[in-house]
Design a protein around this motif. Structure first.
Motif, mmCIF file in Angstrom:
data_model
loop_
_atom_site.group_PDB
_atom_site.id
_atom_site.type_symbol
_atom_site.label_atom_id
_atom_site.label_comp_id
_atom_site.label_asym_id
_atom_site.label_seq_id
_atom_site.Cartn_x
_atom_site.Cartn_y
_atom_site.Cartn_z
ATOM 1 N N GLU A 1 0.944 -1.211 -0.065
ATOM 2 C CA GLU A 1 0.049 0.032 0.005
ATOM 3 C C GLU A 1 0.791 1.487 -0.041
ATOM 4 O O GLU A 1 0.460 2.324 -0.092
ATOM 5 C CB GLU A 1 -0.862 0.027 1.239
ATOM 6 C CG GLU A 1 -1.830 -1.172 1.436
ATOM 7 C CD GLU A 1 -3.081 -0.926 0.293
ATOM 8 O OE1 GLU A 1 -3.415 0.181 0.033
ATOM 9 O OE2 GLU A 1 -3.449 -2.070 -0.077
ATOM 10 N N VAL A 2 2.117 0.957 0.407
ATOM 11 C CA VAL A 2 2.982 2.270 0.351
ATOM 12 C C VAL A 2 4.054 2.096 -0.496
ATOM 13 O O VAL A 2 4.905 1.193 -0.450
ATOM 14 C CB VAL A 2 3.546 2.309 2.077
ATOM 15 C CG1 VAL A 2 4.502 3.175 2.138
ATOM 16 C CG2 VAL A 2 2.360 2.295 3.034
ATOM 17 N N GLY A 3 4.058 3.215 -1.300
ATOM 18 C CA GLY A 3 5.401 3.310 -2.090
ATOM 19 C C GLY A 3 6.613 4.332 -1.532
ATOM 20 O O GLY A 3 6.147 4.786 -0.628
ATOM 21 N N MET A 4 7.728 3.874 -2.039
ATOM 22 C CA MET A 4 8.945 4.471 -1.284
ATOM 23 C C MET A 4 9.982 4.895 -2.530
ATOM 24 O O MET A 4 10.091 4.077 -3.446
ATOM 25 C CB MET A 4 9.451 3.680 -0.316
ATOM 26 C CG MET A 4 10.653 4.347 0.398
ATOM 27 S SD MET A 4 10.585 4.188 2.084
ATOM 28 C CE MET A 4 11.990 5.286 2.345
ATOM 29 N N GLN B 1 15.515 8.802 -11.024
ATOM 30 C CA GLN B 1 14.633 9.231 -9.926
ATOM 31 C C GLN B 1 13.349 9.066 -10.502
ATOM 32 O O GLN B 1 12.289 8.747 -9.703
ATOM 33 C CB GLN B 1 15.025 10.435 -9.336
ATOM 34 C CG GLN B 1 14.324 10.804 -7.688
ATOM 35 C CD GLN B 1 14.687 9.648 -6.859
ATOM 36 O OE1 GLN B 1 14.156 8.453 -7.041
ATOM 37 N NE2 GLN B 1 15.338 10.028 -6.024
ATOM 38 N N ARG B 2 13.077 9.709 -11.594
ATOM 39 C CA ARG B 2 11.521 9.692 -12.134
ATOM 40 C C ARG B 2 10.851 8.339 -12.353
ATOM 41 O O ARG B 2 9.895 7.704 -12.123
ATOM 42 C CB ARG B 2 11.631 10.408 -13.436
ATOM 43 C CG ARG B 2 11.493 12.137 -13.061
ATOM 44 C CD ARG B 2 11.216 12.835 -14.076
ATOM 45 N NE ARG B 2 12.344 13.203 -15.043
ATOM 46 C CZ ARG B 2 12.383 13.408 -16.224
ATOM 47 N NH1 ARG B 2 11.158 13.898 -16.726
ATOM 48 N NH2 ARG B 2 13.500 13.885 -17.051
ATOM 49 N N VAL B 3 12.321 7.266 -12.694
ATOM 50 C CA VAL B 3 11.980 5.703 -13.194
ATOM 51 C C VAL B 3 11.383 5.315 -11.736
ATOM 52 O O VAL B 3 10.434 4.550 -11.579
ATOM 53 C CB VAL B 3 12.942 5.295 -13.765
ATOM 54 C CG1 VAL B 3 12.813 3.592 -13.823
ATOM 55 C CG2 VAL B 3 13.311 5.553 -15.196
ATOM 56 N N ALA B 4 12.292 5.737 -10.772
ATOM 57 C CA ALA B 4 11.938 5.197 -9.253
ATOM 58 C C ALA B 4 10.419 5.479 -8.743
ATOM 59 O O ALA B 4 9.799 4.780 -8.306
ATOM 60 C CB ALA B 4 12.997 5.630 -8.474
ATOM 61 N N ILE B 5 10.290 6.725 -9.150
ATOM 62 C CA ILE B 5 8.831 7.173 -8.612
ATOM 63 C C ILE B 5 7.748 6.480 -9.607
ATOM 64 O O ILE B 5 6.802 5.869 -9.010
ATOM 65 C CB ILE B 5 8.696 8.745 -9.156
ATOM 66 C CG1 ILE B 5 9.559 9.500 -8.309
ATOM 67 C CG2 ILE B 5 7.307 9.065 -8.873
ATOM 68 C CD1 ILE B 5 9.403 11.071 -8.474
ATOM 69 N N ALA B 6 8.080 6.154 -10.897
ATOM 70 C CA ALA B 6 7.282 5.264 -11.603
ATOM 71 C C ALA B 6 7.089 3.777 -11.076
ATOM 72 O O ALA B 6 6.031 3.551 -10.982
ATOM 73 C CB ALA B 6 7.446 5.144 -13.044
ATOM 74 N N ARG B 7 8.163 3.289 -10.762
ATOM 75 C CA ARG B 7 8.062 2.142 -10.102
ATOM 76 C C ARG B 7 7.323 1.955 -8.973
ATOM 77 O O ARG B 7 6.572 1.087 -8.845
ATOM 78 C CB ARG B 7 9.653 1.568 -9.795
ATOM 79 C CG ARG B 7 9.547 0.219 -9.273
ATOM 80 C CD ARG B 7 11.137 -0.141 -8.992
ATOM 81 N NE ARG B 7 11.949 0.722 -8.039
ATOM 82 C CZ ARG B 7 12.986 0.343 -7.512
ATOM 83 N NH1 ARG B 7 13.669 -0.601 -8.018
ATOM 84 N NH2 ARG B 7 13.370 1.124 -6.589
ATOM 85 N N ALA C 1 3.790 2.181 -9.671
ATOM 86 C CA ALA C 1 3.081 0.799 -10.461
ATOM 87 C C ALA C 1 2.154 -0.030 -9.218
ATOM 88 O O ALA C 1 1.287 -0.738 -10.037
ATOM 89 C CB ALA C 1 4.152 0.151 -11.072
ATOM 90 N N MET C 2 2.479 -0.049 -8.168
ATOM 91 C CA MET C 2 2.011 -0.722 -7.128
ATOM 92 C C MET C 2 0.550 -0.156 -6.610
ATOM 93 O O MET C 2 0.046 -0.595 -6.095
ATOM 94 C CB MET C 2 2.639 -1.070 -6.086
ATOM 95 C CG MET C 2 4.075 -1.721 -6.228
ATOM 96 S SD MET C 2 3.653 -3.335 -6.966
ATOM 97 C CE MET C 2 3.130 -3.909 -5.156
ATOM 98 N N LEU D 1 6.049 7.376 0.157
ATOM 99 C CA LEU D 1 7.043 8.182 0.851
ATOM 100 C C LEU D 1 8.228 8.475 0.178
ATOM 101 O O LEU D 1 8.692 7.840 -0.797
ATOM 102 C CB LEU D 1 7.561 6.914 2.048
ATOM 103 C CG LEU D 1 6.528 6.467 2.806
ATOM 104 C CD1 LEU D 1 7.149 5.159 3.817
ATOM 105 C CD2 LEU D 1 5.512 7.553 3.570
ATOM 106 N N PHE D 2 8.801 9.909 0.349
ATOM 107 C CA PHE D 2 9.954 10.434 -0.417
ATOM 108 C C PHE D 2 11.187 10.436 0.617
ATOM 109 O O PHE D 2 10.955 11.372 1.708
ATOM 110 C CB PHE D 2 9.799 11.530 -1.128
ATOM 111 C CG PHE D 2 8.684 11.141 -2.287
ATOM 112 C CD1 PHE D 2 7.270 11.223 -2.074
ATOM 113 C CD2 PHE D 2 9.243 11.145 -3.664
ATOM 114 C CE1 PHE D 2 6.472 11.089 -3.140
ATOM 115 C CE2 PHE D 2 8.182 10.769 -4.654
ATOM 116 C CZ PHE D 2 6.898 10.998 -4.516
#
Lengths: 242, 600
Positions: A80-83, A145-151, A154-155, A161-162
């Motif tokens: 539920e939590v993206g990081m 970093q933008r790919v990391a945000i997209a990753r 995706a969930m 969380l940043f």
């Protein structure tokens, strides 16, 4: 209704107490900026929220589930939590596309076509659809970093969380990442952002918090925080960074 | 063309004769190299060397004393391997194109190599005679030198100049494999060499008559080559089938087991055992797997799942040390693994069905292979095992790597585990195996291992050797892989955690691929070491490839006296080992290059 609730969270690293009782609530759709000097426990705190660090005392309740040692709960909360991390932590052996689809396929059990479609959608949202087949090592820091945000998106997380997402970037690249984060904030995502970007805090934050020595020193609206801070520690902090 | 020659001469000048020092070095090195090769050629060509000691004993080298009436089994093993290889090359066919000029260039370079050796070969060479005197003789006459030189020069000129004619076609690099294999197979039909012939009194006819070589192998090799080619085309046709690649990988894993337990072994099946013990065990475990799959989503079962796992694990432990049949023990191990994996993969009813099929196929395969492996062999080789010569070396190398590599992965993970018991056990196994010499382990396998096994359990000597080899090289693999694991930054673990991956997914999808890639060079050198170390089995009485050359042929006196001709055989053995290890290291370099794509 608050989506994240923490009550008197305490954490020790050996003898050193990193968190000295943090209590706070985050409402759904709220954007919270956490700042403070290094070593103040702000990163530790948000890492406790998805159990990358384990708190020893107190309670953390995310979306109605309490974080305990139960692996099922931890996995439920993590999905539920993206990081997003300071050092991106993309998987270097997989392409950008694979980085984004991996969790959808293996954790969400979606099929490949569906998850690739979702990945392209997200890459367009963060503005780099043309980089899908490249490896992370071939991208610039801001793009990574933008790919990391997209990753993380995706969930389909409820909370993002940043952890100092722009600290490892060149000044010119900070803007492209912040733009993505601003767009995300406007779309109604619940976000906790650890950052030193005060401009970002002024513009999009609903609340700003200051951590110092493991304690929550000040919690305020951005206007009040920057123009009319309550505590002396905040005044000192602001005078040093502004 | 003139420009090209000028350019080449200039670059030679710059790299070899740039200063006085480098000129001296160049000349001195050239002198040494030429003399080295002259000496080698002189050694090889003198009349006291009998290279027929090598050529005439190829059968012994390959399969030792395997009975001739069962050679079809050997050919079947080789053929199956080639068919699988053909399928794989077809399925993984690369789109890389090789330019014609590159192909011609490689021919040209090969021609130059032959030219070099023909020119420097000594005319006269000397050797030590039986009485200790030095005998000098002509080993390479001017006539034969010219006889080789002229065709080779013509060959070189043709392939050198053909590059400048405007032929610009390209060949698929996978297709080239068949072309290169076609050459030796075609040669089998045409080349004639001196061959040993005996007269009525069993005396060797001297000089040896010139006859076509390999008369008994040319038909099998041709058949194999054709099926290789056919399976290549089938492979290209099958390319687009879903999950064909995992099926192929699995087939590669099962092939050596099949060869070991059925094809080479010619098992004598006792039907009462099959019906009385194999079938019931098979049925019980099929049912067990079926129940696990059916109830995995049931809430009551889910609640007690960890209890169930614990009980299964204890049962397996107890089973392994009891007098159960081998099949039951292996099935117990398998059901434990299966029970761990099932909750992670089974969700939909369709997924359940395919999982059941996988389980049933796995059980059938296991029963089939174990029945073959556990039955008596129909092959009788007097005084030694059915594997000997190159087939034994190959078996030890392939099996050693197959078993020890996964074992190494597990041990490395175990040594990094947070659970103290697993960590201590794995560290113990690694340190214990590594700190004792391999030869000691081989003696352990041949003499003492039986004492440690439960009563009534007996393994063939080769199986025992494989067991200690697996642990020995597994320990080395484990340490290499642990090095790779330590090179993975903590952030990778955290990132995998943060997107909700289970520990199993984290290790298998994120950590292991990166860790293994980091240590490919050391893994390959471990594999090469394991391949070469397999020759140590000679000290416990197994006849590996090297032993055949050194001991068996070196003492051969019937039907032809080859006593004292072990130097030729040692050189041959060394060349064969070199070809295999060199190929392995070249392949690994290619893999490394391919995998290094994303890293900077």
């Amino acid at each position: 209704m608050s989506i994240i609730q923490t009550k008197d969270v305490k954490k020790w690293f050996g003898d050193f107490q990193a968190l000295k009782g943090i209590s706070m609530d985050v409402a759904e759709g709220e954007v919270l900026v956490v700042c403070g000097p290094s070593g103040s426990g702000k990163s530790t705190f948000i890492r406790c929220i998805n159990r990358l660090e384990q708190h020893q005392e107190g309670q953390i309740i995310v979306d109605g589930i309490e974080l305990t040692n139960d692996l099922k709960n931890i996995e439920a909360i993590r999905s539920e939590v993206g990081m997003v991390f300071q050092s991106f932590n993309l998987f270097p052996h997989l392409t950008v596309m694979q980085n984004i689809t991996l969790a959808q396929i293996w954790v969400r059990k979606k099929n490949r076509a569906e998850s690739e479609e979702k990945a392209m959608e997200l890459l367009e949202r963060v503005g780099i659809p043309e980089q899908a087949q490249k490896f992370p090592g071939q991208l610039s820091g801001g793009q990574q970093q933008r790919v990391a945000i997209a990753r993380a998106l995706a969930m389909e997380p409820k909370i993002m969380l940043f952890d100092e997402p722009t600290s490892a970037l060149d000044p010119e690249m900070i803007k492209e990442v912040l733009d993505v984060m601003k767009e995300l904030a406007k779309s109604g995502m619940t976000m906790i952002v650890v950052t030193h970007e005060m401009g970002f805090a002024k513009e999009v934050a609903d609340r700003v918090m200051l951590f110092d020595e493991g304690m929550l020193v000040e919690e305020n609206t951005p206007e009040e925080f920057f123009n009319n801070p309550k505590s002396d520690r905040t005044k000192l902090f602001l005078s040093q960074i502004l | 063309m003139v420009d090209l020659i000028k350019k080449n001469v200039k670059s030679l000048q710059e790299s070899l004769f740039s200063s006085i020092g480098s000129s001296v070095l160049t000349i001195a090195t050239t002198y040494l190299v030429i003399n080295f090769f002259r000496g080698m050629l002189g050694f090889a060509l003198t009349s006291d060397k009998d290279w027929l000691a090598v050529l005439n004993n190829m059968q012994l080298y390959m399969v030792q004393a395997y009975p001739e009436e069962d050679f079809i089994r050997v050919w079947l093993s080789v053929g199956l391997t080639f068919v699988l290889a053909g399928l794989s090359i077809g399925i993984w066919r690369s789109e890389e194109r090789v330019k014609s000029s590159q192909v011609f260039n490689s021919f040209f370079k090969g021609g130059l190599g032959v030219l070099f050796f023909t020119i420097i070969a000594p005319t006269n060479a000397s050797f030590m005679g039986n009485d200790g005197s030095v005998i000098t003789e002509e080993v390479f006459s001017m006539d034969s030198r010219l006889g080789i030189l002229i065709p080779v020069v013509v060959f070189c000129v043709i392939f050198f100049s053909i590059r400048f004619i405007n032929v610009k076609f390209t060949v698929n690099s996978s297709d080239m494999v068949f072309f290169y294999l076609f050459i030796p197979v075609a040669l089998l039909w045409f080349v004639k060499l001196p061959t040993i012939q005996l007269d009525q009194n069993n005396e060797r006819i001297i000089p040896d008559p010139i006859m076509p070589i390999a008369s008994s192998t040319k038909i099998p090799w041709t058949v194999i080559f054709v099926s290789f080619l056919v399976s290549y085309f089938i492979g290209m046709y099958l390319k687009n089938i879903k999950s064909i690649k995992s099926i192929m990988s699995l087939s590669w894993f099962l092939l050596p087991l099949l060869i070991f337990s059925w094809i080479f072994k010619k098992p004598q099946i006792d039907m009462s055992l099959v019906l009385g013990s194999d079938l019931p065990i098979f049925g019980v475990f099929l049912l067990w797997g079926f129940l696990v799959i059916t109830f995995v989503n049931n809430s009551i079962f889910k609640k007690y799942y960890s209890t169930y796992l614990g009980v299964t694990f204890l049962l397996t432990l107890a089973g392994v040390f009891s007098g159960l049949p081998m099949l039951a023990k292996t099935c117990l191990l398998l059901i434990t693994l299966f029970s761990v994996v099932v909750p992670a993969v089974s969700t939909s009813s369709q997924g359940k069905r395919s999982l059941l099929i996988v389980w049933a196929v796995a059980l059938v395969t296991l029963t089939f292979l174990l029945r073959g492996g556990a039955s008596d062999t129909g092959i009788v080789v007097p005084g030694s095992s059915i594997f000997g010569g190159f087939s034994l070396t190959w078996l030890l190398a392939i099996f050693g790597t197959y078993v020890s590599f996964p074992l190494g992965v597990l041990l490395a993970l175990g040594r990094n585990s947070k659970l103290p018991i697993i960590r201590i056990v794995c560290t113990g196994i690694i340190e214990l195996t590594r700190s004792v010499p391999y030869i000691t382990w081989l003696f352990f396998a041949s003499v003492t291992l039986a004492v440690f096994l439960p009563a009534g359990v007996e393994f063939n000597l080769i199986v025992r050797v494989l067991m200690v080899t697996a642990f020995f090289s597994g320990a080395y693999f484990a340490e290499n892989i642990r090095g790779g694991l330590q090179s993975i930054p903590k952030g990778q673990y955290e990132a995998a955690d943060a997107i909700g991956m289970s520990p199993f997914q984290k290790i298998s999808l994120i950590i292991m691929p990166q860790a293994l890639r980091a240590v490919i060079p050391t893994l390959v050198s471990s594999a090469i070491t394991a391949f070469k170390d397999s020759s140590l089995v000679t000290i416990i009485g197994l006849f590996d490839f090297l032993t055949i050359g050194k001991t068996v042929i070196g003492n051969q006196s019937i039907p032809v006296n080859f006593v004292g001709h072990d130097r030729e055989n040692l050189i041959f053995v060394a060349i064969v080992y070199w070809i295999f290890t060199f190929t392995l290291s070249r392949r690994s370099m290619k893999v490394e290059k391919k995998l290094g794509l994303g890293e900077r």
